[in-house]
Design a protein around this motif. Structure first.
Motif, short mmCIF file in Angstrom:
data_model
loop_
_atom_site.label_atom_id
_atom_site.label_comp_id
_atom_site.label_asym_id
_atom_site.label_seq_id
_atom_site.Cartn_x
_atom_site.Cartn_y
_atom_site.Cartn_z
N THR A 13 0.89 -1.00 0.11
CA THR A 13 -0.12 0.11 0.02
C THR A 13 0.89 1.40 -0.05
O THR A 13 2.03 1.14 0.20
CB THR A 13 -0.95 -0.08 1.25
N ASN A 73 -1.66 8.59 -3.38
CA ASN A 73 -1.64 7.69 -4.44
C ASN A 73 -0.74 6.40 -3.96
O ASN A 73 -0.13 6.26 -2.96
CB ASN A 73 -0.54 8.34 -5.45
N PHE A 74 -1.02 5.26 -4.67
CA PHE A 74 -0.40 4.17 -4.29
C PHE A 74 1.19 4.45 -4.38
O PHE A 74 1.83 4.15 -3.47
CB PHE A 74 -0.75 3.14 -4.99
N GLN A 99 -4.71 2.75 -4.43
CA GLN A 99 -5.59 3.90 -4.54
C GLN A 99 -4.71 5.06 -5.25
O GLN A 99 -3.67 5.10 -5.44
CB GLN A 99 -5.75 4.57 -3.24
N GLY A 100 -5.50 6.12 -6.15
CA GLY A 100 -4.92 6.78 -6.95
C GLY A 100 -3.91 6.31 -8.02
O GLY A 100 -4.39 5.45 -8.61
N GLY A 159 -8.67 -1.61 -6.70
CA GLY A 159 -8.50 -0.35 -6.99
C GLY A 159 -9.97 0.35 -6.67
O GLY A 159 -10.99 -0.26 -6.37
N GLY A 160 -9.84 1.71 -6.92
CA GLY A 160 -11.23 2.36 -6.89
C GLY A 160 -11.48 3.04 -8.16
O GLY A 160 -10.71 2.81 -9.18
N THR A 202 -8.64 5.04 -9.54
CA THR A 202 -7.44 4.49 -9.82
C THR A 202 -6.79 4.67 -11.33
O THR A 202 -7.62 4.55 -12.23
CB THR A 202 -7.56 2.97 -9.26
N ASP A 206 -13.57 4.36 -3.67
CA ASP A 206 -12.22 4.88 -3.46
C ASP A 206 -11.70 4.81 -2.12
O ASP A 206 -10.47 4.47 -1.60
CB ASP A 206 -12.12 6.25 -4.14
N GLU A 207 -12.85 5.61 -1.14
CA GLU A 207 -12.27 5.60 0.27
C GLU A 207 -12.33 4.16 0.94
O GLU A 207 -11.74 4.11 2.12
CB GLU A 207 -13.40 6.66 0.89
N VAL A 254 -10.33 1.28 -0.45
CA VAL A 254 -9.39 0.58 -1.23
C VAL A 254 -8.42 -0.18 -0.25
O VAL A 254 -8.23 -1.28 -0.19
CB VAL A 254 -8.74 1.49 -2.26
N ARG A 255 -7.98 0.78 0.79
CA ARG A 255 -7.17 0.22 1.73
C ARG A 255 -7.66 -0.58 2.77
O ARG A 255 -7.06 -1.57 3.25
CB ARG A 255 -6.20 1.32 2.55
#
Length: 257
Positions: A54, A59-60, A105-106, A124-125, A128, A185-186, A188-189
């Motif tokens: 991560t 961004n990733f 992410q990103g 991803g979101g 991404t 998106d929020e 992903v992690r």
């Protein structure tokens, strides 16, 4: 929840979490995180059942630190050292017997895209995005991208993506197989950690065997692979994991691996 670790690596309930980029330097690849991640993977203990890759910024990983490239007295030597450390990390990921999950992410550009291509599962979101990014600064790929990308998307698509420095959005990344699936998106992690936690509770020796078979298949004939599969499943049948799985199925209960 139990957690032990540092800024770049920590073990949370059996999941080894590795940070490859932070908000510093515009989420460029963090060399310290890469080196720490390599060490953690090489020293993987039996308590670890999955790995999550991560970034902690927006961004990733936005690729290498181009400002650092430009500031180096010997740019070639500087990038050679960075690539050496990155490639040690890639080799360590490849040798990891437990599932590796990427929470993307990103942006995942340059080395960030290379790292994602090494994951077993990549989430991803909608926002991404991927980009090789090497032609844009007049450099060739590193991180194994020239090896992994053709195997993931096909040789023709890989040539076009690399030569045109294509930007790949989230939906296209799923279609090509770079991403496994999309979540909000929020999330992903968090979803990457949740998937890894589920894998931790699963049949670890089975996952190790699956990864080994898939890796060997890349340079194997069908005939040789069939022999490997036969031997592997026979070994699994007599293992504690295989016995528990079969017995639990017949008893209509959840297996305890």
């Amino acid at each position: 929840m139990t957690a032990t670790g540092t800024e770049y690596v920590e073990i949370v309930d059996g999941v080894l979490r590795i940070v490859v980029a932070t908000a510093a330097e515009g989420t460029a690849m963090d060399p310290d995180g890469i080196v720490a991640g390599t060490a953690a993977l090489r020293e993987l203990g039996p308590e670890v059942g999955a790995v999550v890759l991560t970034g902690t910024g927006a961004n990733f990983c936005a690729g290498g630190n181009v400002r650092g490239f430009a500031a180096a007295a010997d740019r070639g030597a500087h990038i050679h050292a960075l690539a050496t450390d990155l490639h040690d990390f890639i080799r360590a990921i490849d040798a990891t017997p437990v599932p590796v999950v990427a929470g993307v992410q990103g942006w995942a550009a340059g080395a960030g895209m290379s790292i994602v291509l090494m994951a077993d599962i990549a989430l991803g979101g909608p926002s991404t995005k991927f980009r090789p990014a090497y032609p844009g600064i007049g450099l060739s790929p590193d991180g194994g991208m020239s090896w992994t990308l053709p195997r993931v998307v096909g040789a023709g698509a890989a040539r076009e993506i690399l030569l045109t420095d294509a930007i790949i959005d989230a939906q296209e990344a799923v279609r090509l197989g770079i991403l496994s699936r999309l979540v909000a998106d929020e999330q992903v992690r968090a979803e990457a950690m949740a998937v890894a936690a589920t894998l931790c509770a699963g049949p670890r020796s089975t996952y190790s065997s699956i990864k080994s078979l898939l890796s060997q298949s890349l340079s194997s004939s069908l005939d040789a692979q069939l022999d490997r599969e036969r031997d592997a499943i026979a070994t699994a049948a007599n293992s504690p994991t295989g016995r528990e799985g079969v017995d639990a199925f017949l008893a209509k209960r959840k297996p305890s691996y």
